[in-house]
Design an enzyme around this catalytic site. Structure first.
Site, PDB file in Angstrom:
ATOM      1  N   LYS A 202       0.851  -1.200   0.000  1.00  0.00           N
ATOM      2  CA  LYS A 202       0.000   0.000   0.000  1.00  0.00           C
ATOM      3  C   LYS A 202       0.877   1.236   0.000  1.00  0.00           C
ATOM      4  O   LYS A 202       2.009   1.185   0.492  1.00  0.00           O
ATOM      5  CB  LYS A 202      -0.875   0.027   1.257  1.00  0.00           C
ATOM      6  CG  LYS A 202      -2.113   0.874   1.103  1.00  0.00           C
ATOM      7  CD  LYS A 202      -3.202   0.098   0.417  1.00  0.00           C
ATOM      8  CE  LYS A 202      -4.464   0.899   0.227  1.00  0.00           C
ATOM      9  NZ  LYS A 202      -5.592   0.006  -0.082  1.00  0.00           N
TER      10      LYS A 202
ATOM     11  N   GLY B  41     -20.515   6.831   2.880  1.00  0.00           N
ATOM     12  CA  GLY B  41     -19.405   7.081   1.968  1.00  0.00           C
ATOM     13  C   GLY B  41     -19.907   7.059   0.539  1.00  0.00           C
ATOM     14  O   GLY B  41     -20.660   6.152   0.162  1.00  0.00           O
TER      15      GLY B  41
ATOM     16  N   GLY C 117     -17.816   7.649  -2.415  1.00  0.00           N
ATOM     17  CA  GLY C 117     -16.714   7.664  -3.384  1.00  0.00           C
ATOM     18  C   GLY C 117     -16.940   6.543  -4.384  1.00  0.00           C
ATOM     19  O   GLY C 117     -18.083   6.188  -4.679  1.00  0.00           O
ATOM     20  N   ASN C 118     -15.857   5.950  -4.887  1.00  0.00           N
ATOM     21  CA  ASN C 118     -15.987   4.883  -5.892  1.00  0.00           C
ATOM     22  C   ASN C 118     -16.825   3.716  -5.361  1.00  0.00           C
ATOM     23  O   ASN C 118     -17.784   3.277  -6.007  1.00  0.00           O
ATOM     24  CB  ASN C 118     -14.587   4.406  -6.317  1.00  0.00           C
ATOM     25  CG  ASN C 118     -14.623   3.147  -7.169  1.00  0.00           C
ATOM     26  OD1 ASN C 118     -14.771   2.038  -6.661  1.00  0.00           O
ATOM     27  ND2 ASN C 118     -14.523   3.303  -8.478  1.00  0.00           N
ATOM     28  N   ALA C 119     -16.491   3.212  -4.168  1.00  0.00           N
ATOM     29  CA  ALA C 119     -17.202   2.035  -3.644  1.00  0.00           C
ATOM     30  C   ALA C 119     -18.661   2.357  -3.339  1.00  0.00           C
ATOM     31  O   ALA C 119     -19.570   1.616  -3.733  1.00  0.00           O
ATOM     32  CB  ALA C 119     -16.496   1.509  -2.398  1.00  0.00           C
TER      33      ALA C 119
HETATM   34  N1  GLU Z   1      -7.402   0.179  -3.103  1.00  0.00           N
HETATM   35  C1  GLU Z   1      -8.157  -1.002  -3.381  1.00  0.00           C
HETATM   36  C2  GLU Z   1      -8.203  -1.894  -2.162  1.00  0.00           C
HETATM   37  O1  GLU Z   1      -8.025  -1.446  -1.052  1.00  0.00           O
HETATM   38  C3  GLU Z   1      -7.711  -1.705  -4.652  1.00  0.00           C
HETATM   39  C4  GLU Z   1      -6.305  -2.235  -4.639  1.00  0.00           C
HETATM   40  C5  GLU Z   1      -5.839  -2.739  -6.001  1.00  0.00           C
HETATM   41  O2  GLU Z   1      -6.594  -2.749  -6.951  1.00  0.00           O
HETATM   42  O3  GLU Z   1      -4.660  -3.109  -6.053  1.00  0.00           O
HETATM   43  O4  GLU Z   1      -8.487  -3.054  -2.252  1.00  0.00           O
END
Ligand code: GLU
Length: 416
Positions: free
Chosen positions: A106, A218, A220-222
């Site tokens: 990350k 929330g 956002g995208n999700a």
């Molecule tokens: N940020 C997203 C997660 O927390 C996607 C990570 C990715 O696609 O590598 O799962």
């Protein structure tokens, strides 16, 4: 006693519980408790007014025993190294629970991207990639979007990397625009995967969710895609949604397309007319059938867990529930689909994107949906069976499945 809300302390405590049940070898446990590598750096960015601002950046490569490190990159003013460590640990368990051949990583930058112009954002993104370029790549570590990072940022980063290395390697990063090697179906993948797990949970619990009520914290995208797909795939009635400015509630239901359009045009769902205005805290405690925490960590804690009225929590966010809250929810029979299972759809389609990039041949959207469904469904039932067999809650069960897989890879490599 006040609750420890440090996300990495929480991630370690969750692992400790699983290690005890698995009777994990102490050396293996010690190894899995810490990131294998981390990078800390500064990113100087020339701002549009001619001044230079210096931002703190991180990339944590938590564990790559099962494959290259994989995980998003967050731009956020509250980012800390311990948040990045926790998110990298959760990525390790996430790729393992859906059984894709990747590790966990990350990244983060401490900044407030809401105040940036596009050109400032581009310079920050390129600066980040310059700092990590020698440590990322299709077979090393593959970043992706997370909170406040989007496909355009992925495109700038890919371009910077390819410029540095003088080659074309789109698989260095995922969540790219379709025109530059992104995968069909990546945009709504996190929410879609989560909706598939709710569908399977309804089968396991023998309940009918069609017409049931839901609230989404929330947007956002999700959160936005969860709204759309919960309506489309499950027939849920979404009665409340929220963003960082607050929430809205309408017992008659809020339509996804209208609410998404309002958010896009005005910047916040709170600008809706003819609905009740509520706070994020009130939304979490609404009397609904399904609750989707879809924003950030630590929103369900010992302070509000006893007031949660939802029967099911589908965690699209990473780390929304603390261990103390977990105990309360479990005692109150709230059915939790834990984060790194529920939200694994994003990284699963990121993995599909890497595969397509590697052989430069692209799949139609239906194929992505079908393969995502297979992965999520299998992962859900692996966790469900483990929970029944060991008589533990779903979060502990998900840890048991994932940690065992990672530990096996570590052991087979002869590391521990
Ligand atoms: N940020 C997203 C997660 O927390 C996607 C990570 C990715 O696609 O590598 O799962």
């Amino acid at each position: 006693m006040t609750e420890n809300l440090n996300p990495f302390a929480i991630a370690q405590a969750q692992l400790d519980k699983a290690a005890e049940i698995l009777q994990l070898d102490p050396s293996m446990h010690a190894f899995l408790r810490e990131p294998m590598r981390e990078f800390h750096f500064t990113i100087p960015v020339r701002m549009d007014d001619g001044t230079t601002q210096v931002f703190k950046g991180y990339r944590v490569q938590y564990n790559d025993a099962r494959g290259p490190n994989k995980g998003g990159l967050r731009f956020h003013w509250e980012e800390t190294i311990d948040t990045v460590r926790a998110l990298a640990a959760w990525m390790t368990w996430k790729t393992a629970v859906v059984d894709i051949p990747l590790g966990g990583g990350k990244g983060g930058v401490v900044c407030d991207p809401r105040n940036f112009t596009d050109s400032e954002l581009e310079r920050l993104s390129r600066g980040y990639m310059r700092a990590v370029a020698s440590h990322v790549g299709l077979f090393q570590d593959v970043p992706a979007p997370d909170v406040y990072t989007h496909p355009r940022i992925m495109a700038w980063m890919m371009d910077e990397y390819e410029t540095i290395t003088s080659k074309r390697e789109p698989g260095v990063i995922t969540g790219k625009p379709l025109e530059l090697g992104g995968s069909a179906g990546r945009g709504d993948a996190t929410a879609r995967g989560g909706i598939y797990t709710v569908r399977e949970a309804a089968k396991a619990l023998d309940i009918n969710v069609e017409g049931a009520t839901a609230a989404i914290q929330g947007y956002g995208n999700a959160g936005t895609f969860a709204h759309l797909l919960a309506e489309e795939i499950l027939g849920l009635k979404i009665v409340a949604v929220s963003d960082s400015r607050g929430g809205i509630y309408n017992p008659q239901g809020l339509k996804a397309k209208e609410t998404m359009q309002l958010k896009a045009e005005t910047g916040s769902v709170t600008n809706a007319q003819g609905v009740d205005q509520i706070t994020n805290e009130e939304l979490l405690e609404l009397d609904v059938d399904v609750l989707f925490p879809s924003a950030l960590e630590n929103v369900i804690t010992s302070r509000n867990a006893a007031n949660i009225k939802a029967n099911m929590i589908a965690e699209l966010a990473n780390g929304p529930t603390t261990p103390n809250a977990d105990d309360v929810l479990h005692a109150n029979n709230v059915y939790v689909i834990p984060d790194f299972l529920c939200n694994a759809g994003g990284v699963t389609v990121s993995y599909f994107e890497m595969v397509q990039n590697a052989y430069q041949y692209y799949w139609p959207e239906e194929m992505v949906h079908e393969r995502l469904d297979q992965k999520m469904t299998k992962a859900y039932w692996d966790v469900h069976q483990m929970a029944a067999q060991k008589k533990v809650n779903n979060r502990v069960a998900a840890y048991l499945v994932a940690v065992d897989r990672v530990a096996q890879a570590v052991q087979l490599r002869g590391w521990v």
